[in-house]
Design an enzyme around this catalytic site. Sequence first.
Site, PDB file in Angstrom:
ATOM      1  N   ASP A  38       0.845  -1.194   0.000  1.00 35.27           N
ATOM      2  CA  ASP A  38       0.000   0.000   0.000  1.00 35.27           C
ATOM      3  C   ASP A  38       0.883   1.248   0.000  1.00 35.27           C
ATOM      4  OD1 ASP A  38      -2.759  -0.968   0.128  1.00 35.27           O
ATOM      5  OD2 ASP A  38      -2.102  -1.900   1.995  1.00 35.27           O
ATOM      6  N   HIS A  71      -0.498  -1.279  -4.667  1.00 34.89           N
ATOM      7  CA  HIS A  71      -1.705  -0.445  -4.650  1.00 34.89           C
ATOM      8  C   HIS A  71      -1.284   1.005  -4.448  1.00 34.89           C
ATOM      9  CE1 HIS A  71      -5.764   0.410  -2.362  1.00 34.89           C
ATOM     10  NE2 HIS A  71      -5.608   1.160  -3.437  1.00 34.89           N
ATOM     11  N   GLY A 147      -6.495   4.704   2.992  1.00 35.45           N
ATOM     12  CA  GLY A 147      -5.594   5.539   3.790  1.00 35.45           C
ATOM     13  C   GLY A 147      -5.082   4.897   5.060  1.00 35.45           C
ATOM     14  N   GLY A 150      -6.676  -1.464   9.365  1.00 36.12           N
ATOM     15  CA  GLY A 150      -7.399  -1.682  10.610  1.00 36.12           C
ATOM     16  C   GLY A 150      -8.746  -0.995  10.709  1.00 36.12           C
ATOM     17  N   GLY A 202      -4.720  -7.199   5.991  1.00 32.92           N
ATOM     18  CA  GLY A 202      -3.562  -6.703   6.731  1.00 32.92           C
ATOM     19  C   GLY A 202      -3.633  -7.121   8.190  1.00 32.92           C
TER      20      GLY A 202
HETATM   21  C1  DX5 Z   1      -6.150   0.749   2.980  1.00 32.98           C
HETATM   22  C2  DX5 Z   1      -5.279  -0.257   2.266  1.00 32.98           C
HETATM   23  C3  DX5 Z   1      -5.456  -1.663   2.684  1.00 32.98           C
HETATM   24  C4  DX5 Z   1      -5.155  -1.945   4.114  1.00 32.98           C
HETATM   25  C5  DX5 Z   1      -6.036  -3.082   4.539  1.00 32.98           C
HETATM   26  O1  DX5 Z   1      -6.047   2.002   2.365  1.00 32.98           O
HETATM   27  O2  DX5 Z   1      -5.506  -0.229   0.874  1.00 32.98           O
HETATM   28  O3  DX5 Z   1      -4.720  -2.562   1.855  1.00 32.98           O
HETATM   29  O4  DX5 Z   1      -3.821  -2.251   4.363  1.00 32.98           O
HETATM   30  O5  DX5 Z   1      -5.815  -3.252   5.864  1.00 32.98           O
HETATM   31  P1  DX5 Z   1      -6.743  -4.081   6.814  1.00 32.98           P
HETATM   32  O6  DX5 Z   1      -6.849  -5.469   6.269  1.00 32.98           O
HETATM   33  O7  DX5 Z   1      -6.005  -4.017   8.101  1.00 32.98           O
HETATM   34  O8  DX5 Z   1      -8.084  -3.389   6.847  1.00 32.98           O
HETATM   35 ZN    ZN Z   2      -4.531  -1.789  -0.472  1.00 29.82          ZN
END
Ligand code: DX5
Ligand code: ZN
Length: 224
Positions: A38, A71, A147, A150, A202
Site C-alpha cells: 500500500d 496499490h 488511507g 485496521g 492486513g
Molecule cells: C487501505 C489499504 C489496505 C489496508 C487493509 O487504504 O488499501 O490494503 O492495508 O488493511 P486491513 O486489512 O487491516 O483493513
Molecule cells: Zn490496499
Amino acid sequence: MKTQPLLIAASLLAADFARLGDEAKSALAANADWLHLDVMDNHYVPNLSFGAPVCRSLRRFLGDDVFLDVHLMTEPVDSLISPFADAGANRLIFHPEASRHPHRTATAISAADLRCGVALNPATPLSWIDGFLDCVDLVLLMTVNPGFGGQSFIPSVAEKITAARRLLDNAEHPIRLEVDGGINGDTARLCRLAGADTLVAGQHIFSADNYAHAVSALRGNDDA
Ligand code: DX5
Ligand code: ZN
C-alpha cells in the site's frame, strides 16, 4: 467467464516495518499467495507509507517468484510507473480519480510490462471503469475508505461486489475481483459469496498469533 481460484494477498501495511522482509516471508510461508504493498502519499490519502525503494528491497530479498501487488494511493500516478517497474512490482493498481487521464495511465502501466489494476473507493461508482476494462486484469473494490489499515468493513459495498462480478463475468478476458479493507473471517465469507476472488488482508493476518490459521480462515476453512 469462469470464476478464478481464490487468492489471498497479505497487506504489508500491518506488518512490523522493522522486520519487513521476515514478515513478508512469514506471510508467504503461511500460504498467502501475494504480497500487497500500500503506497500512500499524504496527498491523495491522509497518510504516508513507503515508495519504490521498499518495493525494490523486498524484490531483492524475496527473489523473483513472489508476486508483488502494488496499490498506489497517490496523485499523480504516472510519474511512479517507471520507478515501480524498475523496483520489481508485478502489478500497479491505481485510483482513476487520481489520474487526469485514466486510460492513458492504464496504457502506460501495460507498456511498462506491468499488470494493471484499477481501484474504486466505496463511493466511486462501478461506471468509472467503463471504457478501460480492456486494459486491466484486476478490479479492486475498496471496502473501507483508503488511507489506513485496521478500519471496519463497509457492508454496503457488498452490492457493488455482486454487480462487479456480473460485469467481469461478461468481460472478454479474465479480470480478478479484489476486495481491500476490513477483511477478516466473517467479511471474507461475505465477499466470497458476493463474487470476490482475491482478498487483501492486513490486520487480520499480521495481528494474528498464527498467520497460517488467519490465512486459512480467509479461505473459509474451519481450522482457524
Ligand atoms: C487501505 C489499504 C489496505 C489496508 C487493509 O487504504 O488499501 O490494503 O492495508 O488493511 P486491513 O486489512 O487491516 O483493513
Ligand atoms: Zn490496499
